[in-house]
Design a protein around this motif. Structure first.
Motif, PDB file in Angstrom:
ATOM      1  N   SER A 134       0.992  -1.255  -0.011  1.00 13.39           N
ATOM      2  CA  SER A 134       0.064  -0.022   0.044  1.00 13.39           C
ATOM      3  C   SER A 134       0.915   1.300   0.027  1.00 13.39           C
ATOM      4  O   SER A 134       2.087   0.966   0.126  1.00 13.39           O
ATOM      5  N   ALA A 135       0.283   2.453  -0.356  1.00 10.08           N
ATOM      6  CA  ALA A 135       1.091   3.650  -0.225  1.00 10.08           C
ATOM      7  C   ALA A 135       0.103   4.664   0.319  1.00 10.08           C
ATOM      8  O   ALA A 135      -1.135   4.433   0.231  1.00 10.08           O
ATOM      9  N   ASN A 136       0.470   5.751   1.151  1.00 12.30           N
ATOM     10  CA  ASN A 136      -0.073   6.643   1.544  1.00 12.30           C
ATOM     11  C   ASN A 136       0.423   7.949   1.857  1.00 12.30           C
ATOM     12  O   ASN A 136       1.590   7.919   1.813  1.00 12.30           O
ATOM     13  N   ASN A 137      -0.241   8.881   1.789  1.00 12.32           N
ATOM     14  CA  ASN A 137       0.333  10.415   2.138  1.00 12.32           C
ATOM     15  C   ASN A 137       0.945  10.279   3.669  1.00 12.32           C
ATOM     16  O   ASN A 137       0.608   9.738   4.353  1.00 12.32           O
ATOM     17  N   LYS A 138       2.215  10.830   3.829  1.00  7.16           N
ATOM     18  CA  LYS A 138       2.843  10.593   4.973  1.00  7.16           C
ATOM     19  C   LYS A 138       2.263  11.320   6.140  1.00  7.16           C
ATOM     20  O   LYS A 138       2.562  11.206   7.229  1.00  7.16           O
ATOM     21  N   ASN A 139       1.263  12.310   5.891  1.00  2.62           N
ATOM     22  CA  ASN A 139       0.463  13.016   6.992  1.00  2.62           C
ATOM     23  C   ASN A 139      -0.395  12.082   7.582  1.00  2.62           C
ATOM     24  O   ASN A 139      -1.010  12.386   8.598  1.00  2.62           O
ATOM     25  N   LEU A 140      -0.966  10.813   7.031  1.00  5.66           N
ATOM     26  CA  LEU A 140      -1.552   9.835   7.459  1.00  5.66           C
ATOM     27  C   LEU A 140      -0.730   8.947   8.423  1.00  5.66           C
ATOM     28  O   LEU A 140      -0.005   8.349   7.929  1.00  5.66           O
ATOM     29  N   THR A 141      -1.380   8.730   9.772  1.00  4.98           N
ATOM     30  CA  THR A 141      -0.918   7.907  10.675  1.00  4.98           C
ATOM     31  C   THR A 141      -1.858   6.993  11.055  1.00  4.98           C
ATOM     32  O   THR A 141      -3.259   7.143  11.042  1.00  4.98           O
ATOM     33  N   GLY A 142      -1.429   5.644  11.753  1.00  3.90           N
ATOM     34  CA  GLY A 142      -2.501   4.865  12.493  1.00  3.90           C
ATOM     35  C   GLY A 142      -3.458   3.952  11.372  1.00  3.90           C
ATOM     36  O   GLY A 142      -4.178   3.290  11.824  1.00  3.90           O
ATOM     37  N   PHE A 143      -3.013   4.039  10.160  1.00  2.22           N
ATOM     38  CA  PHE A 143      -3.968   3.285   9.148  1.00  2.22           C
ATOM     39  C   PHE A 143      -3.091   2.166   8.563  1.00  2.22           C
ATOM     40  O   PHE A 143      -1.758   2.221   8.184  1.00  2.22           O
ATOM     41  N   TYR A 144      -3.254   0.751   8.559  1.00  2.00           N
ATOM     42  CA  TYR A 144      -2.469  -0.178   8.153  1.00  2.00           C
ATOM     43  C   TYR A 144      -3.612  -1.317   7.451  1.00  2.00           C
ATOM     44  O   TYR A 144      -4.899  -1.304   7.710  1.00  2.00           O
ATOM     45  N   ILE A 145      -3.105  -2.080   6.694  1.00  2.00           N
ATOM     46  CA  ILE A 145      -3.411  -3.080   6.018  1.00  2.00           C
ATOM     47  C   ILE A 145      -3.364  -4.509   6.716  1.00  2.00           C
ATOM     48  O   ILE A 145      -2.192  -4.784   7.449  1.00  2.00           O
ATOM     49  N   MET A 146      -4.451  -5.173   7.009  1.00  5.86           N
ATOM     50  CA  MET A 146      -4.464  -6.567   7.512  1.00  5.86           C
ATOM     51  C   MET A 146      -3.979  -7.541   6.847  1.00  5.86           C
ATOM     52  O   MET A 146      -4.112  -7.532   5.429  1.00  5.86           O
ATOM     53  N   PRO A 147      -3.473  -8.776   7.374  1.00  3.63           N
ATOM     54  CA  PRO A 147      -2.855  -9.778   6.661  1.00  3.63           C
ATOM     55  C   PRO A 147      -3.987 -10.586   5.815  1.00  3.63           C
ATOM     56  O   PRO A 147      -3.471 -11.280   4.816  1.00  3.63           O
ATOM     57  N   ASP A 148      -5.193 -10.249   6.018  1.00  2.00           N
ATOM     58  CA  ASP A 148      -6.404 -10.695   5.086  1.00  2.00           C
ATOM     59  C   ASP A 148      -6.841  -9.683   3.920  1.00  2.00           C
ATOM     60  O   ASP A 148      -7.719 -10.104   3.337  1.00  2.00           O
ATOM     61  N   THR A 149      -6.040  -8.796   3.864  1.00  2.00           N
ATOM     62  CA  THR A 149      -6.261  -7.656   3.011  1.00  2.00           C
ATOM     63  C   THR A 149      -7.417  -6.546   3.383  1.00  2.00           C
ATOM     64  O   THR A 149      -7.598  -5.776   2.560  1.00  2.00           O
ATOM     65  N   SER A 150      -7.786  -6.799   4.621  1.00  2.00           N
ATOM     66  CA  SER A 150      -8.719  -5.740   5.072  1.00  2.00           C
ATOM     67  C   SER A 150      -7.993  -4.591   5.713  1.00  2.00           C
ATOM     68  O   SER A 150      -6.819  -4.603   5.679  1.00  2.00           O
ATOM     69  N   PHE A 151      -8.950  -3.489   5.781  1.00  2.00           N
ATOM     70  CA  PHE A 151      -8.129  -2.332   6.453  1.00  2.00           C
ATOM     71  C   PHE A 151      -8.558  -2.094   7.930  1.00  2.00           C
ATOM     72  O   PHE A 151      -9.388  -2.586   8.445  1.00  2.00           O
ATOM     73  N   ASN A 152      -7.523  -1.620   8.582  1.00  2.00           N
ATOM     74  CA  ASN A 152      -7.826  -0.986  10.147  1.00  2.00           C
ATOM     75  C   ASN A 152      -7.380   0.338  10.233  1.00  2.00           C
ATOM     76  O   ASN A 152      -6.408   0.882   9.782  1.00  2.00           O
ATOM     77  N   PHE A 153      -8.433   1.113  10.485  1.00  2.00           N
ATOM     78  CA  PHE A 153      -8.383   2.644  10.567  1.00  2.00           C
ATOM     79  C   PHE A 153      -8.818   3.141  12.091  1.00  2.00           C
ATOM     80  O   PHE A 153      -9.021   4.278  12.086  1.00  2.00           O
ATOM     81  N   ASP A 154      -8.694   2.004  13.045  1.00  2.00           N
ATOM     82  CA  ASP A 154      -9.148   2.686  14.452  1.00  2.00           C
ATOM     83  C   ASP A 154      -8.507   3.824  14.710  1.00  2.00           C
ATOM     84  O   ASP A 154      -8.900   4.501  15.700  1.00  2.00           O
ATOM     85  N   ASP A 155      -7.236   3.628  14.568  1.00  2.35           N
ATOM     86  CA  ASP A 155      -6.216   4.763  15.275  1.00  2.35           C
ATOM     87  C   ASP A 155      -5.791   5.840  14.090  1.00  2.35           C
ATOM     88  O   ASP A 155      -4.901   6.581  14.340  1.00  2.35           O
ATOM     89  N   ALA A 156      -6.559   5.886  12.772  1.00  2.00           N
ATOM     90  CA  ALA A 156      -6.097   6.777  11.650  1.00  2.00           C
ATOM     91  C   ALA A 156      -6.342   8.230  12.153  1.00  2.00           C
ATOM     92  O   ALA A 156      -7.279   8.639  12.905  1.00  2.00           O
ATOM     93  N   ASP A 157      -5.176   8.964  11.730  1.00  2.00           N
ATOM     94  CA  ASP A 157      -5.267  10.328  12.026  1.00  2.00           C
ATOM     95  C   ASP A 157      -4.460  11.158  10.989  1.00  2.00           C
ATOM     96  O   ASP A 157      -3.544  10.389  10.275  1.00  2.00           O
ATOM     97  N   LEU A 158      -4.658  12.234  10.739  1.00  2.00           N
ATOM     98  CA  LEU A 158      -4.169  13.128   9.882  1.00  2.00           C
ATOM     99  C   LEU A 158      -3.485  14.170  10.755  1.00  2.00           C
ATOM    100  O   LEU A 158      -3.749  14.844  11.692  1.00  2.00           O
ATOM    101  N   LYS A 159      -2.087  14.415  10.366  1.00  2.00           N
ATOM    102  CA  LYS A 159      -1.210  15.330  11.131  1.00  2.00           C
ATOM    103  C   LYS A 159      -1.597  16.794  10.829  1.00  2.00           C
ATOM    104  O   LYS A 159      -1.988  16.885   9.693  1.00  2.00           O
TER     105      LYS A 159
END
Length: 512
Positions: A487-512
């Protein structure tokens, strides 16, 4: 003077708008570019991880997984199991509301599990819940689930992204249309869904986890072309893109505004062969096709090295996965086997794909060329989500037109059962679930069923080993590769990641 007061004074005519400079507050909005469109926002009736992944923004279940696929409590605070393994008692998290203002409680759990475990509802994820005998309310925050038989993967199944809690009031109001009107307990609230464009969710102020979510809005935008997703990152049209084109990863890494991340995966890519139809009912043909594909070259050409050749039918990261000698590339042996089977000049067939994004197209083109070298002429059709549902998922064996089918599977429960049963059990033939090979082996069926009934780890391991060895021998698939996730993302985005099953986790996602 705060902004609200200033706006009131302007509206009242007490001060002029030109005399005041209002402070600017940047909204924390992100755009996520994904590989295909969505099928439904009813996770119980979705067969694709992407739709369930998006639904995780407004839905939650009793349990979930962390980024390492380890179980964690979500709406259930704890549980106990009876000695006979038949009764599970759950203590629920207090003070949780659905986004329509109604209470999340034991009755809500009962409504959802009763719906999921009722075969008359014909939900695509019924098989995850078919062992539930009944669900009973003990008190507002205690619910008891009784199973028909011991089922060792039950808590893992309740952590699957389909096992969410939907507002009973919304279910009653919308019925079968709930997939277009989702109401859950998650951090974001559904705003809109244009099937031809995008889906929007917004921050829900009533979320039970204080201080969350940190983003204001997420827009999910299907973009099938890999290169377009990458371009959207570079222009700022997208904040996150997944998956990105593997061949462009080195270029994107040079962009100072972007982070390119490789994630571990349990996504297995394969081609199923409809073993009930000629010529794939002949094991010599299936063996020939496995010899015909150069998996090492496939990984380089289609995945730019961001994958590993398959050495089994279950990804190595899944518990109880078995590894076998890697299939040898031997086109001469393939032609010899085809001749033995009565096809000295090969044959014509169809090769369907569950996706039509760029990497899938590269795989199809590569496989088509490899098959042609042994005389197999495959007509290729790449499907969108709607075509996949109508032509593959909803068709039984007699009316199915599927022959060779390129697709992928990630066992989102983290359990070997969900990596095997949906794809190889006789009871999993479409439209029940996703055994698109229409494979059937009574001994495999028994192994898979017995593995769920035992709590003895050694016995369970032996049963899964035997099942995998039999499937590997029968070759209802051409196992291809286990993807790495990029995956790729803007560096201002934090806490967003891809799960091993290809789903997303955005529980802690934030923008600087």
């Amino acid at each position: 003077m705060n902004q609200k007061t200033v706006k009131w004074l302007i509206a009242a005519g007490i001060i002029g708008s030109s005399s005041v400079s209002l402070p600017a507050f940047a909204a924390k909005d992100i755009v996520v570019a994904v590989l295909s469109d969505f099928t439904t926002m009813d996770p119980y009736d979705a067969n694709d991880t992407l739709s369930q992944s998006v639904a995780k923004s407004f839905y939650q279940g009793l349990f979930g997984f962390d980024k390492n696929m380890k179980l964690e409590n979500v709406l259930a605070e704890s549980y106990t199991v009876s000695p006979d393994g038949l009764t599970y008692t759950f203590k629920l998290r207090p003070g949780v509301k659905f986004q329509d203002g109604t209470d999340f409680n034991a009755e809500a759990v009962k409504v959802n599990l009763d719906r999921a475990s009722n075969p008359a509802n014909h939900l695509k994820r019924y098989n995850l819940f078919k062992y539930i005998a009944h669900t009973d309310v003990v008190d507002p925050l205690t619910v008891k689930v009784t199973l028909k038989q011991p089922f060792s993967a039950f808590i893992h199944n309740l952590a699957h992204p389909s096992a969410v809690m939907i507002s009973p009031a919304a279910l009653k109001k919308y019925g079968k249309d709930i997939g277009f009107h989702p109401v859950g307990t998650g951090p974001y609230q559904f705003v809109s869904w244009d099937p031809t464009d995008d889906m929007k969710v917004k921050k829900w102020d009533g979320y039970w986890k204080k201080g969350y979510p940190k983003l204001d809005e997420i827009t999910w935008r299907p973009v099938e072309d890999n290169n377009t997703r990458a371009a959207m990152l570079q222009t700022g049209e997208a904040t996150v893109a997944f998956p990105i084109p593997y061949e462009q990863a080195p270029l994107l890494k040079k962009d100072s505004k972007l982070d390119v991340v490789t994630w571990p995966s349990i996504m297995q890519r394969y081609i199923s062969l409809n073993v009930t139809q000629k010529p794939f009912n002949d094991p010599r043909v299936r063996e020939a096709l496995n010899y015909a594909i150069n998996r090492q070259a496939l990984v380089k050409v289609a995945f730019s090295g961001y994958a590993t050749p398959a050495t089994g039918i279950v990804p190595p990261a899944i518990a109880y996965a078995q590894t076998f000698p890697a299939p040898v590339y031997d086109p001469a042996k393939a032609r010899e086997l085809l001749k033995e089977a009565g096809y000295p000049n090969g044959f014509e067939t169809t090769l369907w794909s569950s996706h039509n994004y760029t990497t899938a197209q590269k795989v199809l083109q590569f496989v088509q060329q490899q098959l042609a070298q042994v005389g197999v002429k495959a007509q290729v059709t790449a499907m969108d989500a709607g075509q996949r549902a109508s032509q593959v998922e909803d068709k039984g064996q007699k009316e199915s037109g599927v022959r060779m089918f390129y697709t992928g599977w990630s066992a989102s429960t983290g359990e070997a059962d969900w990596a095997l049963t949906p794809l190889f059990a006789t009871a999993s033939w479409p439209p029940a679930i996703f055994n698109t090979a229409f494979y059937s082996n009574p001994k495999v069926d028994k192994d898979l069923a017995d593995a769920l009934k035992t709590t003895n780890e050694a016995e369970k391991s032996a049963l899964y080993k035997d099942a995998q060895e039999r499937i590997w021998h029968d070759q209802p698939w051409i196992p291809l590769a286990v993807e790495k996730l990029v995956s790729a993302n803007n560096k201002n985005l934090t806490g967003f990641y891809i799960m091993p099953d290809t789903s997303f986790n955005f529980d802690d996602a934030d923008l600087k």
